[in-house]
Design an enzyme around this catalytic site. Structure first.
Site, mmCIF file in Angstrom:
data_model
loop_
_atom_site.group_PDB
_atom_site.id
_atom_site.type_symbol
_atom_site.label_atom_id
_atom_site.label_comp_id
_atom_site.label_asym_id
_atom_site.label_seq_id
_atom_site.Cartn_x
_atom_site.Cartn_y
_atom_site.Cartn_z
ATOM 1 N N GLU A 143 0.840 -1.097 0.110
ATOM 2 C CA GLU A 143 0.120 0.004 0.009
ATOM 3 C C GLU A 143 0.819 1.110 0.208
ATOM 4 O O GLU A 143 2.198 1.245 0.789
ATOM 5 C CB GLU A 143 -0.688 -0.572 1.020
ATOM 6 C CG GLU A 143 -2.266 0.924 1.095
ATOM 7 C CD GLU A 143 -2.705 1.340 2.160
ATOM 8 O OE1 GLU A 143 -2.382 1.146 3.312
ATOM 9 O OE2 GLU A 143 -4.149 1.888 1.885
ATOM 10 N N GLY A 277 4.060 2.049 11.068
ATOM 11 C CA GLY A 277 3.929 1.745 11.716
ATOM 12 C C GLY A 277 3.658 0.115 11.361
ATOM 13 O O GLY A 277 4.202 -0.573 11.576
ATOM 14 N N ALA A 278 2.558 -0.165 10.756
ATOM 15 C CA ALA A 278 1.933 -1.269 10.652
ATOM 16 C C ALA A 278 0.605 -1.143 8.866
ATOM 17 O O ALA A 278 0.812 -0.602 8.499
ATOM 18 C CB ALA A 278 1.333 -2.018 11.869
ATOM 19 N N MET A 279 0.613 -2.849 8.919
ATOM 20 C CA MET A 279 0.074 -2.978 7.340
ATOM 21 C C MET A 279 -0.679 -3.865 7.507
ATOM 22 O O MET A 279 -0.224 -5.258 7.422
ATOM 23 C CB MET A 279 0.919 -2.841 6.470
ATOM 24 C CG MET A 279 0.348 -2.813 5.121
ATOM 25 S SD MET A 279 -0.959 -1.817 4.581
ATOM 26 C CE MET A 279 -2.412 -2.458 3.729
ATOM 27 N N GLU A 280 -1.702 -3.748 7.229
ATOM 28 C CA GLU A 280 -3.353 -4.275 7.124
ATOM 29 C C GLU A 280 -3.274 -5.633 5.895
ATOM 30 O O GLU A 280 -5.012 -5.961 6.119
ATOM 31 C CB GLU A 280 -4.686 -3.693 7.494
ATOM 32 C CG GLU A 280 -5.122 -2.818 6.109
ATOM 33 C CD GLU A 280 -4.666 -1.921 6.344
ATOM 34 O OE1 GLU A 280 -3.283 -1.489 6.553
ATOM 35 O OE2 GLU A 280 -5.078 -0.945 5.257
ATOM 36 N N ASN A 281 -1.740 -6.118 5.368
ATOM 37 C CA ASN A 281 -2.663 -7.279 4.530
ATOM 38 C C ASN A 281 -4.069 -8.882 5.463
ATOM 39 O O ASN A 281 -3.217 -8.387 5.982
ATOM 40 C CB ASN A 281 -0.783 -8.169 4.735
ATOM 41 C CG ASN A 281 0.005 -6.805 4.057
ATOM 42 O OD1 ASN A 281 0.255 -5.999 3.162
ATOM 43 N ND2 ASN A 281 1.091 -6.770 5.035
ATOM 44 N N HIS A 313 -6.366 -1.163 15.434
ATOM 45 C CA HIS A 313 -6.111 -0.187 13.989
ATOM 46 C C HIS A 313 -6.230 -1.615 12.655
ATOM 47 O O HIS A 313 -7.042 -1.356 12.420
ATOM 48 C CB HIS A 313 -5.534 0.572 13.927
ATOM 49 C CG HIS A 313 -5.154 1.010 12.863
ATOM 50 N ND1 HIS A 313 -6.003 2.297 12.575
ATOM 51 C CD2 HIS A 313 -4.884 0.825 11.355
ATOM 52 C CE1 HIS A 313 -5.926 3.367 11.305
ATOM 53 N NE2 HIS A 313 -5.429 1.808 10.784
ATOM 54 N N GLU A 314 -5.177 -1.857 13.058
ATOM 55 C CA GLU A 314 -4.691 -2.896 12.139
ATOM 56 C C GLU A 314 -5.727 -4.540 12.045
ATOM 57 O O GLU A 314 -5.926 -4.918 10.942
ATOM 58 C CB GLU A 314 -3.527 -4.000 11.838
ATOM 59 C CG GLU A 314 -2.686 -2.800 11.856
ATOM 60 C CD GLU A 314 -2.077 -1.927 10.037
ATOM 61 O OE1 GLU A 314 -2.909 -2.405 9.784
ATOM 62 O OE2 GLU A 314 -1.767 -0.655 10.841
ATOM 63 N N HIS A 317 -9.489 -3.209 10.016
ATOM 64 C CA HIS A 317 -9.348 -3.030 8.569
ATOM 65 C C HIS A 317 -9.331 -4.414 8.216
ATOM 66 O O HIS A 317 -10.013 -4.454 6.762
ATOM 67 C CB HIS A 317 -7.279 -2.955 8.429
ATOM 68 C CG HIS A 317 -7.427 -1.156 8.246
ATOM 69 N ND1 HIS A 317 -8.198 -0.368 7.291
ATOM 70 C CD2 HIS A 317 -6.161 -0.519 8.521
ATOM 71 C CE1 HIS A 317 -7.420 1.045 7.509
ATOM 72 N NE2 HIS A 317 -6.037 0.717 8.598
#
Ligand SMILES: [Zn+2]
Length: 856
Positions: A143, A277-281, A313-314, A317
């Site tokens: 993303e 900081g983080a990603m919701e794959n 949060h993640e 998502h």
């Protein structure tokens, strides 16, 4: 995606112009079958794919995305076809011998690509393993527009498809993707991982990771939750494993849709990014380690709360973003505003002792209103036409204002009706794409209220409403007030007249409350039971500033201790901001602050500490600096004495946070006793790495770093070099830039020209220097521009150097910034200059009140 904290505090900056336009819709992907062979040592990979596509309209050309890939073969229905790459547009075009017929076909490619050093596409994270040996972990970050660096794809959120991924990985390593592996085959020194087919999803959610990894699991609601980390630290995922076991059923119930994948891994990468900081794959959420792993021996209570925020949060998502996805990036706020709001709602419901709602009012909401009250602001929803503008959408307005506006709508509709609307929306659009108005339609249908009128006012125009109260009278136990609206701004441009439909709860202390809608410019009369002080925006759920007349404010100060915690911290925020904007004297803020007493909630003192820190920063380097610091120390030292420097058994997380805030500010303000204590602790670290209790480890190290002499800085550098944990090492590296002494800060800058640090560490260190020495950091970066651009991620490059000046109070900075203005950086320069001008004019405006206050 969860942004890095520093990014969240800013308005977006643009990155270099890349590509324009959206792909044609006459050919759509249905199923990608992708196999890759990474060569981590060579930092390259090879890939092949077959994509089943539906031709919707006969066409001779097929256009999809690719960036930085070398295509070695292209086929249509198995036959080789010519392919043309457009590097600027990040597209590749197949030209067919004759028009493809409507129906199912296949497109095939083979290619080679690069493994990147920073988080875009397939990237590497280098770190020292538990045995001291150098390790390289691989992960992907797609993303917003970087899946196209991994494989040729229709890399736009609306092109949802299924994915079947397989990858080789070195023997002994573990590979992870969105779905569980269906087979792992040994092939000599390599293994072949085949992963299960995903449900339909957007390309930016695909994930692949591999390395010398441990995995630990737990089950919740039939789903396997996994923590994946570098070998040896997977137990530090225990806190998140426990939290996720509660969050998953909470979300299943809230959204009315069970999590649709068989597993949900949370992968910790031992690196960092300036951007996120983080990603919701989907099913394979990636985090940089500090956002996921909790080390009870070293980490403070606030770090645990931050981890909960990011994980909540993640995980939100996985529904809002992954199951239902915005159609295009101009509605990114649907993803991010909602996930940001949900992180606090779930946090509040699952951890009531953290007072999350009041914390958000004192924190994120203030950030949003600060950004939104300067000339650089923009509406939550704005046009995104090209890749260049996609990264601009990730900023404090999208996240924090989005969060506040969603919260306001929930409060206006009522929590149950709001949730019912979300359930309708999820059921209707799952596995699909939406635009913002489709959410409003479902919320309106569930609540029977016209959501759109309010929502559009707050999403299609920038700015902060200002509600002014006049003429409060109380007769027969009923108070009547008159409310008018204007616009709250910190500079001339942001004060241009504008109106909203502002939903507002009005209460009297000890009396009743009533809901009203303030519209237009005419006065709105409101009656409410009781004769106590009138509290506007009771609960502080509405996104607006509240201004009282003289008598109204005096009553509020009188009844302050009887207000709810949300109203207390919200009033501190409003009064400080209203003075900064020139709407009232700062003495009103000081009058409220004086009512924060010995028995106040720790969050109130944390709020006061934050305001005093901001005031101290405004007058740094001026004659007011020393007296202001002295007054600050005089007020806050007794608070620290009450809280104690050492954690007490069973104390609340908020008390622990307050101690961190107090030690942080007092330590940086030159409190000599505290500096001596910090030196004592750090001296012990040489023989005992756990000498500093976890509750004060970070602020004690900060105090040491802020007051460091050259010899002490050398000691800190030695600690950083010797530190085995990548996370703790990164924290120490950032602290190398925290010294107040300019000569010591220059040593940190000198380190950037050596190969002691990794690229992300260099970026973090330079940013750290800019906190106490913005002008020094900016000048150094301009003089060493090539060097700096070498260690900054491409997505952050345009804004990074400009952002170093953000804390400057010096007019001499402005021409230097103007000289950095180019077509792609102009907006960032203008916003940074606007921010500096706001701070400078506020400092002028507040000076008489501050002078009076420091005299006591
Ligand atoms: Zn997010």
């Amino acid at each position: 995606m969860k942004l890095a904290p520093a990014v969240l505090l800013s308005l977006a900056v643009s990155s270099p112009a890349l590509a324009a336009g959206q792909l044609p819709r006459d050919v759509v992907p249905v199923l990608y079958d992708i196999s890759v062979r990474p060569d981590a040592a060579a930092m390259t990979f090879a890939g092949e794919e077959t994509v089943s596509v539906d031709v919707v309209k006969p066409t001779r050309t097929i256009v999809l995305n690719a960036a930085d890939l070398k295509i070695t073969r292209a086929t249509f229905d198995g036959r080789a076809v010519p392919v043309k790459l457009d590097a600027a547009a990040q597209t590749l075009t197949l030209t067919l011998p004759r028009a493809a017929s409507v129906g199912r076909h296949s497109v095939g490619f083979a290619w080679t690509g690069a493994i990147n050093k920073s988080a875009a596409g397939l990237f590497a994270i280098d770190y020292a393993g538990a045995d001291g040996k150098q390790q390289r972990m691989l992960a992907t970050q797609f993303e917003a527009p970087d899946a196209r660096r991994f494989a040729p794809m229709w890399d736009e959120p609306a092109f949802k498809a299924r994915f079947r991924l397989s990858s080789t990985a070195p023997a002994g390593q573990r590979a992870v993707s969105n779905m569980p592996a269906t087979s792992v085959t040994n092939m000599g020194g390599q293994q072949l991982y085949r992963f299960g087919e995903t449900p339909v999803m957007s390309s930016y959610l695909l994930f692949l990771g591999m390395g010398d990894l441990d995995r630990k699991t737990a089950k919740a609601a039939g789903v396997e939750i996994g923590i994946v980390s570098r070998r040896g630290v997977v137990d530090q995922g225990d806190y998140v494993l426990g939290a996720a076991k509660r969050l998953l059923p909470y979300y299943n119930s809230y959204f009315g849709q069970p999590f649709p994948l068989p597993k949900m891994d949370m992968i910790a990468g031992p690196g960092s990014s300036q951007f996120f900081g983080a990603m919701e794959n989907w099913g394979a959420i990636f985090y940089f380690e500090p956002e996921l792993l909790f080390d009870p021996a070293r980490t403070t209570a606030s770090a645990k709360q931050r981890i909960h925020v990011v994980v909540a949060h993640e995980m939100a998502h996985q529904w809002f973003g992954d199951l239902v996805t915005m159609k295009w990036w101009d509605d990114l706020w649907l993803n991010e505003g909602f996930a940001s709001w949900m992180e606090s709602k779930a946090g509040a419901d699952l951890n009531p002792e953290w007072e999350v709602r009041a914390g958000v009012i004192a924190g994120d909401r203030e950030v949003a209103m600060g950004l939104d009250a300067s000339s650089g602001t923009h509406p939550i929803i704005r046009q995104v036409e090209n890749v260049d503008q996609i990264s601009e959408a990730f900023d404090g307005i999208t996240y924090s204002k989005g969060q506040a506006v969603i919260g306001m709508l929930e409060a206006t509709l009522g929590a149950d009706k709001f949730r019912d609307g979300i359930r309708r929306y999820m059921a209707k659009y799952k596995y699909g794409n939406t635009v913002t108005d489709q959410l409003w339609a479902e919320l309106s249908a569930a609540s029977g209220q016209d959501v759109r009128t309010i929502a559009r006012d707050f999403t299609l125009q920038g700015g902060v409403p200002l509600v002014t109260m006049t003429g409060s009278t109380c007769r027969n136990g009923v108070t009547t007030v008159s409310l008018t609206q204007g616009r709250f701004g910190l500079d001339t441009a942001s004060k241009a007249p504008q109106t909203w439909h502002v939903p507002l709860s009005v209460a009297t202390v000890g009396g009743g409350d009533t809901d009203t809608l303030v519209t237009g410019t005419a006065a709105t009369p409101v009656t409410v039971k009781g004769c106590g002080a009138v509290v506007l925006n009771h609960g502080k759920a509405s996104y607006a500033r509240m201004l009282y007349d003289e008598a109204g404010h005096a009553a509020l100060v009188r009844d302050y201790p009887k207000l709810t915690l949300e109203d207390r911290v919200g009033t501190l925020g409003d009064d400080y901001a209203l003075a900064s904007g020139g709407y009232q004297d700062l003495s009103r803020y000081f009058a409220v602050q004086a009512r924060v007493g010995a028995t106040a909630n720790p969050l109130e003192w944390s709020t006061v500490t934050g305001k005093l820190a901001s005031l101290n920063a405004r007058y740094a380097g001026t004659p007011l600096e020393a007296p202001l610091r002295a007054r600050t120390v005089a007020i806050l030292s007794p608070v620290l004495a009450r809280v104690g420097i050492d954690a007490k058994p069973g104390e609340s997380a908020l008390t622990s946070n307050l101690r961190e805030d107090l030690v942080g500010l007092l330590g940086a303000s030159g409190d000599q006793a505290l500096a001596a204590q910090a030196r004592g602790y750090v001296a012990k670290l040489r023989t005992d790495p756990t000498a500093i209790p976890p509750a004060i480890r970070q602020p004690i190290l900060s105090t040491y770093a802020a007051n460091a002499t050259p010899a002490e800085w050398d000691q800190l550098l030695a600690l950083a070099k010797a530190e085995p944990s990548p996370v703790a090492k990164n924290r120490l590296v950032s602290l190398l830039g925290a010294a107040r002494d300019e000569a010591v800060a220059k040593r940190a800058l000198a380190l950037l020209g050596t190969d002691t640090l990794s690229d992300p560490q260099k970026a973090a260190l330079l940013r750290s220097v800019s906190n106490a020495h913005p002008e020094l950091a900016l000048d150094w970066a301009i003089a060493n521009r090539k060097l700096v651009e070498g260690f900054i991620e491409e997505s952050s490059r345009a804004g990074f150097i400009i952002g170093l000046a953000r804390g400057s109070n010096d007019a001499a900075t402005l021409p230097k910034l103007r000289a950095l203005s180019t077509a792609s950086s102009k907006a960032a320069v203008d916003r940074t200059i606007a921010g500096i001008n706001v701070r400078r004019s506020a400092a002028e405006r507040l000076r008489p009140a501050v002078e009076a206050w420091v005299r006591g």
